[in-house]
Design a protein around this motif. Structure first.
Motif, PDB file in Angstrom:
ATOM      1  N   GLY A  33       0.779  -1.231   0.000  1.00  0.00           N
ATOM      2  CA  GLY A  33       0.000   0.000   0.000  1.00  0.00           C
ATOM      3  C   GLY A  33       0.808   1.277   0.000  1.00  0.00           C
ATOM      4  O   GLY A  33       0.237   2.366   0.067  1.00  0.00           O
ATOM      5  N   GLN A  34       2.132   1.181  -0.082  1.00  0.00           N
ATOM      6  CA  GLN A  34       2.994   2.363  -0.053  1.00  0.00           C
ATOM      7  C   GLN A  34       4.004   2.287  -1.201  1.00  0.00           C
ATOM      8  O   GLN A  34       4.350   1.208  -1.670  1.00  0.00           O
ATOM      9  CB  GLN A  34       3.752   2.446   1.287  1.00  0.00           C
TER      10      GLN A  34
ATOM     11  N   PHE B 279      12.613  -0.117   0.780  1.00  0.00           N
ATOM     12  CA  PHE B 279      13.023  -1.229   1.632  1.00  0.00           C
ATOM     13  C   PHE B 279      12.237  -1.219   2.942  1.00  0.00           C
ATOM     14  O   PHE B 279      11.816  -2.273   3.434  1.00  0.00           O
ATOM     15  CB  PHE B 279      14.527  -1.140   1.921  1.00  0.00           C
ATOM     16  N   ILE B 280      12.036  -0.039   3.503  1.00  0.00           N
ATOM     17  CA  ILE B 280      11.291   0.066   4.767  1.00  0.00           C
ATOM     18  C   ILE B 280       9.865  -0.441   4.588  1.00  0.00           C
ATOM     19  O   ILE B 280       9.367  -1.243   5.399  1.00  0.00           O
ATOM     20  CB  ILE B 280      11.301   1.520   5.276  1.00  0.00           C
TER      21      ILE B 280
ATOM     22  N   LYS C 154      13.875   4.496  16.858  1.00  0.00           N
ATOM     23  CA  LYS C 154      13.073   5.706  17.073  1.00  0.00           C
ATOM     24  C   LYS C 154      11.890   5.743  16.109  1.00  0.00           C
ATOM     25  O   LYS C 154      10.762   6.093  16.500  1.00  0.00           O
ATOM     26  CB  LYS C 154      13.956   6.938  16.893  1.00  0.00           C
ATOM     27  N   ALA C 155      12.138   5.337  14.843  1.00  0.00           N
ATOM     28  CA  ALA C 155      11.064   5.330  13.852  1.00  0.00           C
ATOM     29  C   ALA C 155      10.041   4.245  14.168  1.00  0.00           C
ATOM     30  O   ALA C 155       8.827   4.445  14.005  1.00  0.00           O
ATOM     31  CB  ALA C 155      11.646   5.117  12.455  1.00  0.00           C
ATOM     32  N   VAL C 156      10.505   3.093  14.627  1.00  0.00           N
ATOM     33  CA  VAL C 156       9.586   2.001  14.979  1.00  0.00           C
ATOM     34  C   VAL C 156       8.682   2.442  16.130  1.00  0.00           C
ATOM     35  O   VAL C 156       7.464   2.198  16.116  1.00  0.00           O
ATOM     36  CB  VAL C 156      10.385   0.733  15.359  1.00  0.00           C
TER      37      VAL C 156
ATOM     38  N   ILE D 196       6.683   3.157  12.107  1.00  0.00           N
ATOM     39  CA  ILE D 196       7.711   3.159  11.066  1.00  0.00           C
ATOM     40  C   ILE D 196       7.166   3.502   9.685  1.00  0.00           C
ATOM     41  O   ILE D 196       7.848   4.118   8.873  1.00  0.00           O
ATOM     42  CB  ILE D 196       8.472   1.805  11.043  1.00  0.00           C
ATOM     43  N   VAL D 197       5.916   3.123   9.386  1.00  0.00           N
ATOM     44  CA  VAL D 197       5.349   3.448   8.072  1.00  0.00           C
ATOM     45  C   VAL D 197       5.207   4.957   7.922  1.00  0.00           C
ATOM     46  O   VAL D 197       5.573   5.540   6.897  1.00  0.00           O
ATOM     47  CB  VAL D 197       3.995   2.740   7.878  1.00  0.00           C
TER      48      VAL D 197
END
Length: 665
Positions: A580-581, A590-591, A614-616, A620-621
């Motif tokens: 979806g991204q 990759f993310i 930090k992003a998680v 993260i999305v």
């Protein structure tokens, strides 16, 4: 005089090949994958030319397999025809032939004019080229037909019959030909070749070992050849001095042998002979010759120095077999050059106007620096004073040699089915609106030692992360059904950057290598500023805009199907929607492809662990766009190499799948 063009027809895989030799350089370089016909060019020259009084060792198996169908067609036609004369006419008309055409350029040199005059077909002022043809063709159709019909085994086909009798029925015929090929005149024989051309080959399999069991292969034997064929001519007085020394040594040894074997001869005399016959007088003589000394007693030693006591330099010697294979290979090639040169200088009468030396894979055992020097030193090693023009045909798999030869002398061979296609890089088509492109390609090849010319397939990537991770991705994709060939084919990987990938369009299309270009979507807004793909209006990627798929609008790029991303043997791969991204860059894509893996494994990472954690924690999305910009590219790639188990982004999976399924050329 120079050999300008070699055209070969129906010889092995060389169905129809025309090769222009390099004009401004001594060496013409043959490159390409294994079994692509490079060696066949040299062997065709050697087999067709030889000398006029030699019987060429051309065999039935040298005839192109595509021409075997002509023989099968002849059998069908013969079976349907009963008239003997018509049967002979059928065989004469459809019998296959092999052909070698040689085009020479000459100047006002007297010896050149004498040789060229015999081939002139055009008296137009300013003409400076002549052409000679050698056909290996059926000599007497009636004789072949009679002998074939009288064969003991009637189930033997014409192809099978010719496997053993080919040389009995096929012979060389010589012609002089007009430059346009429209006028052909048969020559009495091939005697003219001897004054025009000499062929010497340094084969790929070079025996340079100092093995007592194979002395004939030793470098010392080559030294004797050099001594006998070159030194004898170059310095007659020095040569004679060596011979006189050998004679004197032989006389001295004979006197000493007489004393050493005196008791034996006396003992033999005491046995006596039948009455009336003189007793045997056994005499032992020493016979020395340069040939036997060089062949059986001369050894090459390599002198070196080392620091002895008190720092004093002491010299020591090691036998030939203790030196590296690279130096032995180099010595062998140089000695061969000198031997070839000496043979021409020793030629009685008129010397050949052109000397072609074929060298197969000279890079064997040579380190990269020596390879780059070799290519520039060839011409110096071939200087002669006899007026003969030396030209080199060199086959190589060394990207270092290619990198230092530029493009003009390179001839690229590739196999297509049961024949070979040759591309002349001096004729690389370039766009008129980019005059600096050729210089860019030359510099790139030189700096990267590009192995593109030897690859089955090629991948062009944009950045450092892809370069580091791609081998792992190929290994993983090869485990997928239908992609197994990726692990067994030689794939060239070149890092070109998003702004330069399109510059490789001419050379990729020219070489015809199946190629995958992995690039980034590079979305921009109305102000041409970087932005997430969801907010993007266009792309800043020159390759996508101007080459494949030649679209600038983000929505159009996202809507492209596989066919629109493919152009001939080239496929482009850029980010697509996944989970979806859609990412703008590799890192962002990759993310999106690895949300579960990054969530579960970010603690195992090293340099990038803190930023990803930090992003998680923040989602993260939602943080993918920001995170991808913060990640240090090389650090991120090294972390991923150290922690396998992640998923390949979908767009790269699709590209690798296409590459695996596309047949290699």
């Amino acid at each position: 005089m120079r050999l300008e063009n070699v055209s070969i027809r129906n010889f092995r895989l060389l169905r129809r090949v025309s090769i222009d030799l390099a004009q401004d350089k001594t060496t013409t370089i043959f490159v390409g994958p294994n079994n692509s016909g490079k060696t066949s060019v040299m062997e065709a020259l050697q087999l067709f030319i030889g000398f006029a009084n030699e019987t060429p060792k051309i065999s039935f198996h040298d005839l192109s397999q595509l021409r075997h169908r002509d023989l099968r067609r002849i059998e069908v036609l013969l079976a349907a025809e009963g008239d003997p004369e018509k049967r002979t006419a059928i065989l004469k008309r459809f019998a296959p032939r092999m052909r070698l055409d040689l085009t020479f350029a000459y100047d006002e040199d007297q010896a050149d004019l004498v040789a060229a005059t015999q081939l002139l077909m055009d008296l137009t002022p300013g003409t400076s080229k002549v052409r000679m043809r050698i056909d290996y063709t059926l000599e007497n159709a009636k004789n072949l037909l009679d002998e074939f019909e009288a064969r003991p085994r009637k189930d033997l086909s014409l192809c099978e019959y010719l496997k053993d009798t080919f040389r009995d029925h096929f012979k060389r015929i010589f012609f002089k030909v007009s430059l346009d090929g429209k006028e052909v005149e048969k020559l009495d024989d091939g005697g003219l070749l001897k004054s025009l051309l000499r062929i010497d080959i340094v084969p790929a399999q070079r025996h340079v070992d100092d093995d007592e069991g194979i002395r004939s292969a030793k470098l010392s034997k080559l030294l004797h050849d050099h001594y006998q064929r070159f030194y004898q001519l170059d310095d007659a007085a020095g040569y004679q001095a060596i011979e006189d020394a050998l004679t004197q040594s032989a006389d001295d040894l004979t006197d000493k042998y007489g004393k050493a074997f005196g008791r034996l001869t006396t003992r033999l005399q005491s046995f006596g002979y039948p009455p009336g016959q003189k007793a045997p007088d056994l005499r032992v003589r020493a016979e020395l010759s340069a040939e036997t000394i060089y062949r059986d007693n001369a050894r090459i030693y390599y002198a070196s120095e080392h620091a002895g006591k008190g720092g004093v330099m002491e010299e020591f010697e090691l036998p030939e077999k203790y030196n590296g294979l690279g130096y032995k290979n180099l010595i062998y090639i140089v000695l061969q050059f000198e031997s070839f040169r000496a043979a021409i200088e020793a030629t009685q009468g008129d010397k050949p106007r052109v000397h072609i030396i074929g060298i197969e894979e000279p890079e064997a055992h040579l380190h990269p620096q020596m390879q780059t020097v070799f290519i520039s030193e060839i011409s110096k090693a071939l200087e002669t004073d006899g007026g003969t023009t030396a030209q080199v045909l060199m086959s190589t798999h060394s990207s270092h040699m290619i990198a230092h030869s530029e493009f003009e002398p390179v001839r690229y061979f590739r196999r297509v089915g049961r024949q070979v296609i040759m591309q002349d890089l001096s004729k690389l088509p370039l766009p008129e609106n980019d005059p600096d492109l050729l210089g860019f390609l030359r510099r790139y090849i030189r700096l990267t030692h590009c192995d593109l010319f030897f690859a089955d397939k090629a991948i062009f990537i944009e950045g450092q992360v892809e370069r580091l991770l791609l081998p792992m991705m190929i290994e993983e994709q090869a485990k997928v059904a239908g992609c197994e060939t990726l692990s067994s084919q030689y794939i060239s990987i070149s890092e070109v950057g998003g702004a330069y990938a399109h510059k490789f369009k001419p050379i990729i299309e020219f070489l015809g290598i199946p190629s995958l270009i992995i690039t980034d979507l590079d979305s921009v807004d109305d102000n041409n500023e970087k932005c997430p793909v969801a907010e993007g209006k266009g792309t800043s990627n020159v390759c996508l805009r101007s080459w494949i798929p030649a679209k600038a609008n983000i929505d159009e790029l996202m809507a492209c199907n596989d066919a629109e991303k493919t152009q001939g043997c080239i496929r482009i791969a850029y980010q697509v929607s996944q989970n979806g991204q859609c990412g703008r860059s590799f890192e962002e894509a990759f993310i999106y492809a690895n949300v579960p893996w990054l969530t579960a494994n970010h603690a195992k990472l090293s340099t990038t662990k803190a930023a990803i954690k930090k992003a998680v924690d923040a989602g993260i999305v939602a943080e993918a766009w920001t995170l991808s910009a913060k990640l240090a590219k090389v650090d991120f790639a090294l972390d991923l190499i150290n922690s396998p188990g992640w998923v390949i982004p979908l767009y790269i999976q699709q590209g690798l799948k296409w590459l695996a399924e596309h047949p290699a050329r």
